[in-house]
Design a protein around this motif. Structure first.
Motif, PDB file in Angstrom:
ATOM      1  N   ILE A  24       0.861  -1.188   0.000  1.00  0.00           N
ATOM      2  CA  ILE A  24       0.000   0.000   0.000  1.00  0.00           C
ATOM      3  C   ILE A  24       0.893   1.232   0.000  1.00  0.00           C
ATOM      4  O   ILE A  24       1.703   1.432   0.912  1.00  0.00           O
ATOM      5  CB  ILE A  24      -0.942   0.002   1.230  1.00  0.00           C
ATOM      6  N   LEU A  25       0.745   2.051  -1.032  1.00  0.00           N
ATOM      7  CA  LEU A  25       1.611   3.219  -1.219  1.00  0.00           C
ATOM      8  C   LEU A  25       0.949   4.519  -0.762  1.00  0.00           C
ATOM      9  O   LEU A  25       1.641   5.437  -0.313  1.00  0.00           O
ATOM     10  CB  LEU A  25       1.995   3.357  -2.699  1.00  0.00           C
ATOM     11  N   ARG A  26      -0.379   4.593  -0.923  1.00  0.00           N
ATOM     12  CA  ARG A  26      -1.049   5.858  -0.650  1.00  0.00           C
ATOM     13  C   ARG A  26      -2.503   5.608  -0.268  1.00  0.00           C
ATOM     14  O   ARG A  26      -3.124   4.671  -0.781  1.00  0.00           O
ATOM     15  CB  ARG A  26      -0.983   6.765  -1.888  1.00  0.00           C
ATOM     16  N   ILE A  27      -3.015   6.439   0.628  1.00  0.00           N
ATOM     17  CA  ILE A  27      -4.438   6.430   0.974  1.00  0.00           C
ATOM     18  C   ILE A  27      -4.972   7.812   0.648  1.00  0.00           C
ATOM     19  O   ILE A  27      -4.572   8.805   1.258  1.00  0.00           O
ATOM     20  CB  ILE A  27      -4.670   6.104   2.459  1.00  0.00           C
ATOM     21  N   GLY A  28      -5.856   7.882  -0.342  1.00  0.00           N
ATOM     22  CA  GLY A  28      -6.307   9.182  -0.825  1.00  0.00           C
ATOM     23  C   GLY A  28      -5.135   9.948  -1.407  1.00  0.00           C
ATOM     24  O   GLY A  28      -4.458   9.466  -2.317  1.00  0.00           O
ATOM     25  N   ASP A  29      -4.862  11.127  -0.848  1.00  0.00           N
ATOM     26  CA  ASP A  29      -3.733  11.937  -1.306  1.00  0.00           C
ATOM     27  C   ASP A  29      -2.545  11.855  -0.362  1.00  0.00           C
ATOM     28  O   ASP A  29      -1.580  12.624  -0.487  1.00  0.00           O
ATOM     29  CB  ASP A  29      -4.160  13.410  -1.439  1.00  0.00           C
ATOM     30  N   THR A  30      -2.581  10.932   0.604  1.00  0.00           N
ATOM     31  CA  THR A  30      -1.524  10.843   1.609  1.00  0.00           C
ATOM     32  C   THR A  30      -0.618   9.658   1.348  1.00  0.00           C
ATOM     33  O   THR A  30      -1.087   8.502   1.292  1.00  0.00           O
ATOM     34  CB  THR A  30      -2.130  10.709   3.019  1.00  0.00           C
ATOM     35  N   ASP A  31       0.684   9.913   1.152  1.00  0.00           N
ATOM     36  CA  ASP A  31       1.647   8.829   1.003  1.00  0.00           C
ATOM     37  C   ASP A  31       1.812   8.101   2.331  1.00  0.00           C
ATOM     38  O   ASP A  31       1.866   8.727   3.398  1.00  0.00           O
ATOM     39  CB  ASP A  31       3.006   9.379   0.558  1.00  0.00           C
ATOM     40  N   VAL A  32       1.913   6.788   2.259  1.00  0.00           N
ATOM     41  CA  VAL A  32       2.070   5.971   3.471  1.00  0.00           C
ATOM     42  C   VAL A  32       3.525   5.537   3.580  1.00  0.00           C
ATOM     43  O   VAL A  32       4.061   4.890   2.672  1.00  0.00           O
ATOM     44  CB  VAL A  32       1.153   4.731   3.413  1.00  0.00           C
ATOM     45  N   SER A  33       4.155   5.901   4.695  1.00  0.00           N
ATOM     46  CA  SER A  33       5.585   5.607   4.856  1.00  0.00           C
ATOM     47  C   SER A  33       5.885   4.607   5.964  1.00  0.00           C
ATOM     48  O   SER A  33       7.003   4.092   6.047  1.00  0.00           O
ATOM     49  CB  SER A  33       6.356   6.910   5.138  1.00  0.00           C
ATOM     50  N   SER A  34       4.910   4.319   6.839  1.00  0.00           N
ATOM     51  CA  SER A  34       5.148   3.369   7.929  1.00  0.00           C
ATOM     52  C   SER A  34       3.822   2.789   8.400  1.00  0.00           C
ATOM     53  O   SER A  34       2.747   3.351   8.151  1.00  0.00           O
ATOM     54  CB  SER A  34       5.851   4.052   9.104  1.00  0.00           C
ATOM     55  N   ALA A  35       3.925   1.672   9.127  1.00  0.00           N
ATOM     56  CA  ALA A  35       2.719   1.048   9.659  1.00  0.00           C
ATOM     57  C   ALA A  35       2.048   1.950  10.688  1.00  0.00           C
ATOM     58  O   ALA A  35       0.815   2.007  10.769  1.00  0.00           O
ATOM     59  CB  ALA A  35       3.069  -0.308  10.277  1.00  0.00           C
ATOM     60  N   LYS A  36       2.843   2.660  11.466  1.00  0.00           N
ATOM     61  CA  LYS A  36       2.291   3.566  12.475  1.00  0.00           C
ATOM     62  C   LYS A  36       1.502   4.694  11.812  1.00  0.00           C
ATOM     63  O   LYS A  36       0.382   5.021  12.232  1.00  0.00           O
ATOM     64  CB  LYS A  36       3.422   4.135  13.332  1.00  0.00           C
ATOM     65  N   GLN A  37       2.080   5.278  10.762  1.00  0.00           N
ATOM     66  CA  GLN A  37       1.378   6.351  10.053  1.00  0.00           C
ATOM     67  C   GLN A  37       0.123   5.814   9.392  1.00  0.00           C
ATOM     68  O   GLN A  37      -0.916   6.486   9.345  1.00  0.00           O
ATOM     69  CB  GLN A  37       2.302   6.985   9.013  1.00  0.00           C
ATOM     70  N   PHE A  38       0.193   4.583   8.868  1.00  0.00           N
ATOM     71  CA  PHE A  38      -0.960   3.956   8.224  1.00  0.00           C
ATOM     72  C   PHE A  38      -2.134   3.884   9.200  1.00  0.00           C
ATOM     73  O   PHE A  38      -3.282   4.183   8.853  1.00  0.00           O
ATOM     74  CB  PHE A  38      -0.566   2.561   7.735  1.00  0.00           C
ATOM     75  N   GLU A  39      -1.840   3.493  10.449  1.00  0.00           N
ATOM     76  CA  GLU A  39      -2.890   3.401  11.460  1.00  0.00           C
ATOM     77  C   GLU A  39      -3.478   4.771  11.767  1.00  0.00           C
ATOM     78  O   GLU A  39      -4.689   4.910  11.952  1.00  0.00           O
ATOM     79  CB  GLU A  39      -2.333   2.767  12.740  1.00  0.00           C
ATOM     80  N   GLN A  40      -2.645   5.786  11.794  1.00  0.00           N
ATOM     81  CA  GLN A  40      -3.123   7.137  12.083  1.00  0.00           C
ATOM     82  C   GLN A  40      -4.035   7.651  10.976  1.00  0.00           C
ATOM     83  O   GLN A  40      -5.074   8.277  11.234  1.00  0.00           O
ATOM     84  CB  GLN A  40      -1.927   8.075  12.271  1.00  0.00           C
TER      85      GLN A  40
END
Length: 502
Positions: free
Chosen positions: A451-467
């Motif tokens: 998973i690279l991006r959610i909407g317009d937000t780039d995902v860089s870590s599992a912690k950020q993904f959860e946020q």
């Protein structure tokens, strides 16, 4: 009855007796407006040819045959084109001698050498008086010898000038002069509903004429070119023949049919002659077609994706992968970008882009307009013609080293990517899917997806993904940019409502 009444009755009777004549005259009038194809056929027919091909086979090799009732020459294209297989092997069926189109015996070698075996039949048309003939590439595919038969029954052995599989166009040359040639029309001026005629050799029946109307334009069938769709009867053997307008001009090459049986079912497709002539010019000059490339893989932009990304409508081409070191990579194109324009020309669908780029000469500097994170960006790019083919794989050791995170409103468990994984996959960011359920399972996400991006937000870590996922609105679709193997695409998902923890 008074004399006046009698006279009135007789007058009415005379009038009534005349009335049936009026409908007859009115009914006859439309008949005069029906198209007459006779002059058109007289004009174009002599320039349409029959094409048959043969292959060399050893006389010591068991000959292939067909079930009883099927003709070898006429049906070979049927099996190859519509079933994707060669003619059935039937060792128990005796092999009939191969008879050339003009009559006589097949050139079987009596001393045990090579012999010619029929490979297929098709159609074509003469482009110029000096013997250049256009047909479909699949008509002459795998042929050792190509024979062109004219309407006056003269037969010539043709030389293959060049073939382009991508557009299904081929050019052959026969040694003859002062030949009848077709007139090339403008396929851009074709109108839906206009009358058109096809001339060809269905099932080997030379110079068969069928007529119909143009039922659609720019029909996308997944091939490189947009087709002209008609209801003209086209069958195996018509391939390569001309589609002709009422002015006697060739506007297309009959190439494909839609069929569940192998026979005509009311829909046929022709290659627009404008595109075919561009290919023909290159084949006559160099024997091959050179196309521009930007080295990306693309996919369709669906309405769900466009809505979730804020695009006004579903248009453009979704970049699913970018070849490392290619023109698009150097220009800054990224997976997940939506290419909206190429050199200022709108890209309506994903099938438009390959044609636009392919028609651009390699080395040309161009501009691509991409949609990324809610805004359009212009990126300068240099067109190339040498694609690269590299595949990145995640090592088993890296996969085992990943540490899973916890579940979230998307129903997916993710883990951080190691630096080695990022380097191998040539990624700047992303998290790896470890398990799926709920919404993620419903849309087809799998373990190992990135998973690279959610909407317009780039995902860089599992912690950020959860946020990020914790704040998703369950009433709105969200576009999740997912990479699987070498392909990247947006997957529209609807988050589930958060469940209170006890």
């Amino acid at each position: 009855m008074s004399n006046f009444s009698v006279r009135k009755f007789l007058a009415a009777a005379v009038l009534l007796g005349c009335l049936p004549l009026a409908p007859q005259v009115a009914a006859a009038a439309p008949a005069a407006n029906l198209p007459d194809f006779t002059d058109l056929v007289d004009k174009v027919g002599p320039a349409v040819v029959n094409i048959r091909t043969t292959t060399h086979v050893s006389s010591t090799t068991p000959q292939r045959g067909l079930p009883p009732g099927l003709d070898d020459g006429d049906m070979s294209e049927f099996f190859r084109r519509f079933f994707g297989i060669p003619l059935p092997q039937t060792p128990n069926t005796p092999h009939a001698p191969n008879v050339p189109h003009g009559g006589g015996n097949a050139p079987d070698s009596p001393d045990g050498g090579d012999a010619e075996q029929s490979n297929g039949v098709g159609s074509g048309f003469i482009l110029s008086t000096d013997g250049y003939v256009m047909t479909n590439a699949h008509v002459i595919e795998d042929a050792d010898n190509i024979y062109v038969t004219l309407t006056d029954k003269r037969e010539f052995k043709a030389k293959l000038i060049g073939a382009d599989d991508r557009t299904d166009v081929a050019i052959v040359k026969i040694s003859a002069a002062n030949l009848p040639a077709v007139t090339i029309g403008d396929s851009n001026k074709v109108r839906v509903g206009e009358w058109v005629v096809a001339i060809g050799s269905p099932f080997g029946l030379d110079n068969t004429v069928t007529a119909g109307i143009v039922s659609a334009k720019g029909r996308d069938t997944g091939d490189y070119l947009p087709f002209i769709q008609t209801d003209v009867a086209v069958n195996p053997g018509n391939s390569g023949g001309p589609l002709i307008n009422m002015q006697g001009e060739v506007i297309g090459i009959n190439s494909q049919i839609y069929s569940r049986t192998g026979g005509f079912m009311g829909i046929s497709f022709a290659i627009p002659i404008d595109e075919a002539m561009r290919v023909a010019d290159q084949l006559k000059t160099s024997g091959k077609v050179v196309r521009g490339r930007i080295a990306v893989s693309i996919g369709q932009v669906t309405k769900d994706v466009s809505d979730s990304l804020g695009l006004p409508r579903a248009e453009g081409a979704l970049v699913s992968s970018v070849e490392p070191g290619g023109p698009a990579d150097k220009a800054g194109v990224q997976p997940g970008d939506i290419i909206l324009k190429f050199n200022g020309m709108p890209v309506e669908t994903d099938t438009d882009l390959p044609r636009m780029v392919g028609d651009t000469k390699p080395g040309t500097k161009a501009t691509v307009t991409v949609w990324r994170k809610g805004q359009a960006r212009d990126l300068p790019i240099t067109i190339a013609d040498t694609p690269t083919d590299k595949t990145a794989k995640v090592s088993e050791q890296d996969a085992q080293a990943a540490k899973p995170g916890r579940s979230n409103p998307l129903g997916v468990t993710v883990s951080d990517l190691s630096s080695d994984q990022m380097k191998t996959l040539k990624l700047r960011n992303g998290v790896q899917v470890e398990a799926v359920e709920g919404p993620a399972e419903h849309v087809g996400l799998q373990k190992g997806d990135i998973i690279l991006r959610i909407g317009d937000t780039d995902v860089s870590s599992a912690k950020q993904f959860e946020q990020v996922t914790a704040h998703l609105d369950p009433q709105k679709m969200v576009a999740v940019l997912v990479r699987r193997g070498e392909n990247t695409q947006f997957v529209p998902m609807r988050p589930r409502a958060a469940v209170a923890q006890k």
